[in-house]
Design an enzyme around this catalytic site. Sequence first.
Site, PDB file in Angstrom:
ATOM      1  N   CYS A  22       0.634  42.230  84.914  1.00  0.00           N
ATOM      2  CA  CYS A  22       1.010  43.474  84.232  1.00  0.00           C
ATOM      3  C   CYS A  22       0.747  44.647  85.175  1.00  0.00           C
ATOM      4  O   CYS A  22      -0.416  44.909  85.523  1.00  0.00           O
ATOM      5  CB  CYS A  22       0.201  43.618  82.942  1.00  0.00           C
ATOM      6  SG  CYS A  22       0.669  45.032  81.941  1.00  0.00           S
ATOM      7  N   CYS A  50       3.583  43.669  75.030  1.00  0.00           N
ATOM      8  CA  CYS A  50       3.214  44.677  76.030  1.00  0.00           C
ATOM      9  C   CYS A  50       4.449  45.472  76.444  1.00  0.00           C
ATOM     10  O   CYS A  50       5.474  44.884  76.818  1.00  0.00           O
ATOM     11  CB  CYS A  50       2.591  44.002  77.247  1.00  0.00           C
ATOM     12  SG  CYS A  50       2.202  45.171  78.587  1.00  0.00           S
ATOM     13  N   LYS A  53     -19.433  84.883  70.173  1.00  0.00           N
ATOM     14  CA  LYS A  53     -20.450  83.832  70.266  1.00  0.00           C
ATOM     15  C   LYS A  53     -19.909  82.753  71.204  1.00  0.00           C
ATOM     16  O   LYS A  53     -19.069  81.949  70.830  1.00  0.00           O
ATOM     17  CB  LYS A  53     -20.747  83.242  68.886  1.00  0.00           C
ATOM     18  CG  LYS A  53     -21.894  82.237  68.879  1.00  0.00           C
ATOM     19  CD  LYS A  53     -22.200  81.768  67.462  1.00  0.00           C
ATOM     20  CE  LYS A  53     -23.403  80.838  67.439  1.00  0.00           C
ATOM     21  NZ  LYS A  53     -23.183  79.610  68.207  1.00  0.00           N
ATOM     22  N   GLU A  57     -20.165  90.909  68.742  1.00  0.00           N
ATOM     23  CA  GLU A  57     -19.948  90.278  70.037  1.00  0.00           C
ATOM     24  C   GLU A  57     -19.508  88.831  69.856  1.00  0.00           C
ATOM     25  O   GLU A  57     -19.818  88.197  68.847  1.00  0.00           O
ATOM     26  CB  GLU A  57     -21.213  90.349  70.889  1.00  0.00           C
ATOM     27  CG  GLU A  57     -22.453  89.815  70.213  1.00  0.00           C
ATOM     28  CD  GLU A  57     -23.735  90.249  70.903  1.00  0.00           C
ATOM     29  OE1 GLU A  57     -24.368  89.374  71.515  1.00  0.00           O
ATOM     30  OE2 GLU A  57     -24.108  91.430  70.815  1.00  0.00           O
ATOM     31  N   TYR A  71     -28.359  89.584  75.619  1.00  0.00           N
ATOM     32  CA  TYR A  71     -29.552  90.157  75.001  1.00  0.00           C
ATOM     33  C   TYR A  71     -30.581  90.479  76.075  1.00  0.00           C
ATOM     34  O   TYR A  71     -30.838  89.670  76.972  1.00  0.00           O
ATOM     35  CB  TYR A  71     -30.131  89.155  73.995  1.00  0.00           C
ATOM     36  CG  TYR A  71     -31.182  89.726  73.057  1.00  0.00           C
ATOM     37  CD1 TYR A  71     -31.058  91.013  72.542  1.00  0.00           C
ATOM     38  CD2 TYR A  71     -32.286  88.964  72.673  1.00  0.00           C
ATOM     39  CE1 TYR A  71     -32.005  91.524  71.672  1.00  0.00           C
ATOM     40  CE2 TYR A  71     -33.237  89.464  71.791  1.00  0.00           C
ATOM     41  CZ  TYR A  71     -33.093  90.747  71.295  1.00  0.00           C
ATOM     42  OH  TYR A  71     -34.029  91.251  70.436  1.00  0.00           O
ATOM     43  N   LYS A 112     -19.244  81.762  61.963  1.00  0.00           N
ATOM     44  CA  LYS A 112     -18.643  80.630  62.672  1.00  0.00           C
ATOM     45  C   LYS A 112     -17.158  80.497  62.318  1.00  0.00           C
ATOM     46  O   LYS A 112     -16.786  80.505  61.144  1.00  0.00           O
ATOM     47  CB  LYS A 112     -19.370  79.318  62.313  1.00  0.00           C
ATOM     48  CG  LYS A 112     -20.853  79.313  62.667  1.00  0.00           C
ATOM     49  CD  LYS A 112     -21.108  79.428  64.155  1.00  0.00           C
ATOM     50  CE  LYS A 112     -20.770  78.168  64.893  1.00  0.00           C
ATOM     51  NZ  LYS A 112     -21.709  77.082  64.707  1.00  0.00           N
ATOM     52  N   CYS A 140      -3.157  43.421  76.246  1.00  0.00           N
ATOM     53  CA  CYS A 140      -2.197  42.594  76.960  1.00  0.00           C
ATOM     54  C   CYS A 140      -3.005  41.577  77.766  1.00  0.00           C
ATOM     55  O   CYS A 140      -3.806  41.966  78.630  1.00  0.00           O
ATOM     56  CB  CYS A 140      -1.331  43.436  77.895  1.00  0.00           C
ATOM     57  SG  CYS A 140      -0.321  42.440  79.022  1.00  0.00           S
ATOM     58  N   ASP A 160     -19.756  79.420  73.376  1.00  0.00           N
ATOM     59  CA  ASP A 160     -20.204  78.060  73.071  1.00  0.00           C
ATOM     60  C   ASP A 160     -20.691  77.386  74.339  1.00  0.00           C
ATOM     61  O   ASP A 160     -19.966  76.655  75.007  1.00  0.00           O
ATOM     62  CB  ASP A 160     -19.050  77.272  72.442  1.00  0.00           C
ATOM     63  CG  ASP A 160     -19.519  75.948  71.840  1.00  0.00           C
ATOM     64  OD1 ASP A 160     -20.741  75.804  71.637  1.00  0.00           O
ATOM     65  OD2 ASP A 160     -18.675  75.086  71.582  1.00  0.00           O
ATOM     66  N   CYS A 198       4.996  44.568  80.521  1.00  0.00           N
ATOM     67  CA  CYS A 198       5.349  43.246  81.052  1.00  0.00           C
ATOM     68  C   CYS A 198       5.917  42.302  79.993  1.00  0.00           C
ATOM     69  O   CYS A 198       6.376  41.204  80.321  1.00  0.00           O
ATOM     70  CB  CYS A 198       4.135  42.600  81.716  1.00  0.00           C
ATOM     71  SG  CYS A 198       2.840  42.112  80.545  1.00  0.00           S
TER      72      CYS A 198
END
Length: 677
Positions: free
Chosen positions: A438, A414, A114, A112, A227, A320, A432, A116, A417
């Site tokens: 900006c 930047c 697994k 089956e 289960y 795993k 910046c 997460d 600007c």
Amino acid sequence: MDNDTKRIEQLRQLLHEQNYRYYVLNQPLMGDMEFDMLMHELQELEQQHPELYDPNSPTQRVGSDLNQNFTQVEHRYPMLSLANTYSEQEVADWYHSVEKGLEGESFEICCEMKYDGLSISLTYENGQLLRAVTRGDGVKGDDVTANVKTIRSIPLVLSARKAALPRSFEMRGEVLMPWRVFEDLNKQREADEEPLFANPRNAASGTLKSQSSALVASRRLDAYLYYMLGEELPADGHYENLMAAKEWGFQVICRHEGELPPLMKVKTLDEVYRFISYWDTERKKLPVATDGIVLKVNSRRQQRALGYTAKSPRWAIAYKFKAERARTRLLEVSFQVGRTGAVTPVANMEPVQLAGTVVKRATLNNEDFIRSFNLHINDYVFVEKGGEIIPKIVGVDEQSREEGAVPVAFISHCPECGAPLVRYEGEAAYYCPNETGCPPQIKGRIEHFISRKAMNIDSLGPETIEDYYRRGLVKNVADLYDIRVEQINGTGNKERSARKIVAAIDKSREVPFERVVFALGIRFIGETSAKMLARHFKSMDALQHATLDQLLQIDGVGEVMAGSIISFFHNPDNLALLDRLRAYGLQMELSASQLEGHSDRLAGKSIVISGVFSHHSRDEYKALIEQHGGKNVGSISGKTSFILAGDNMGPAKLQKAEKLGVAIVSEDEFLQMIGEN
């Protein structure tokens, strides 16, 4: 039985069936509108007949906003961990150990997925959900029944027509957040400038432990059960019991159309290998996160014969999967500017399939990260998700590098600007410094200002702010308070929306001072530090005129944070902005009710809260700690002043506290400490 009682029972049965067909079978009986109408009818009838209250009614799935302190419940059967394997050879070793343990007797293996998520134990009695408990430490866990009832795929009542229902039994499984829901949630958190959840498991865990079941309901969690335990189960076979559970209304198999199902019985090691090989790639198509495969001896009689080690059953093992990795080409690196001015490099790559989604971009964090990989344009890079929603580059295929490839260079100005970038001492990021000129910083600060934890102007959003900025309606946060209905297309059908926006802006003048401090968006000042500053200085004037020494005397304020505060209040543009906000009526000091009962009794103390309390909720104790000058911390360390401990304090925390010599303070002792009888 009167007509209302009959109708209530009929509606409950019909809506339970619809939930099962919609969320488990994906075969709805009716449309959303019809479902909502029937639910509304049931809600009205239940309000008229409170004597017919049923905790497992379909109407209870919406949850409540009332805070709840979780009580700890001991598991009837301990929830043990599974031993992990990472190779087919280790799987073979386990298989042969089962052969040896059963002394040559033939056996079947149930393979089956697994999932997460967060482990959960569900107890049913007489066909109804009695209790839902988290895994906890394996011996006892938190009672999260109210929250679990909001998960639509978990049946509250098992249909009476199902045969052979045990009087009492337990179902175990995983509570998960589907990928689609997780991505939507992180998009919203990003818009609200809240920390992103790292993966669906963390999101599901944080959600299920929420003190508000209404919040849990809004997060659309899912669950798969794997289960069954009890004294009078339908069959000796684990697989057969899960098929019976499926008939009773439980979701035990993730929907999938393919060669092999996510749950199947096999007999040979080769069949186990085939299942592993198939699902190592096919799992990417599932709607939820998986991190491996579980192999179980199918017969419960044989399970008992094989028994347990101290930590795990001998009859089951988890294989795993390796973290998923893909190879693709780096096309270019772009640079994004956030609201604080931080410049983040982003890798733009050829699209590649990874963990169920198409990945085209990955964050490169900062200049040091780029240098660590010696990145060049057109390099072939290795990208991983490994359960993370944000893809990351984990390596470079330097052998495939083209001759004459150009190294990735961090920009010096930047990109928005043109201002020269700066890198503060102790910081990995470049910034910046042009805060008031900006565009991304301006729009970002406005979006931060209106966010839920700041001024909470919920009628506005990033798209609306972008529109207002483009049209010249807002160039800073103070401009919001000048907006009139007629300026924002407030005519015809849009007038109601425009009035709602203006009313929400007006109402924000009532937001408490500490959230105003946070809303200003001072660099390096988060929600917690804003609250701390507000409660220490009590007014904007006092904070504005604070010296470096005064700021550094506050626990948790370092030189970088203090320097940022002083820099903010020495900027003429920011001072002009504050004058306007003050004139518009925003709260610039703590209210009388906030000042009442304020003290420094806990000044300089870092306090961990653990356990269940009688006199106040955990949130109320957090507020009391801050009210008396203390600092809430989430984990125990050598710097922890003491632990405010209620009943059922976790054994791991108690052990760590004893090891570090951290004092344990009871609820009553704490209340005496702050002068509350």
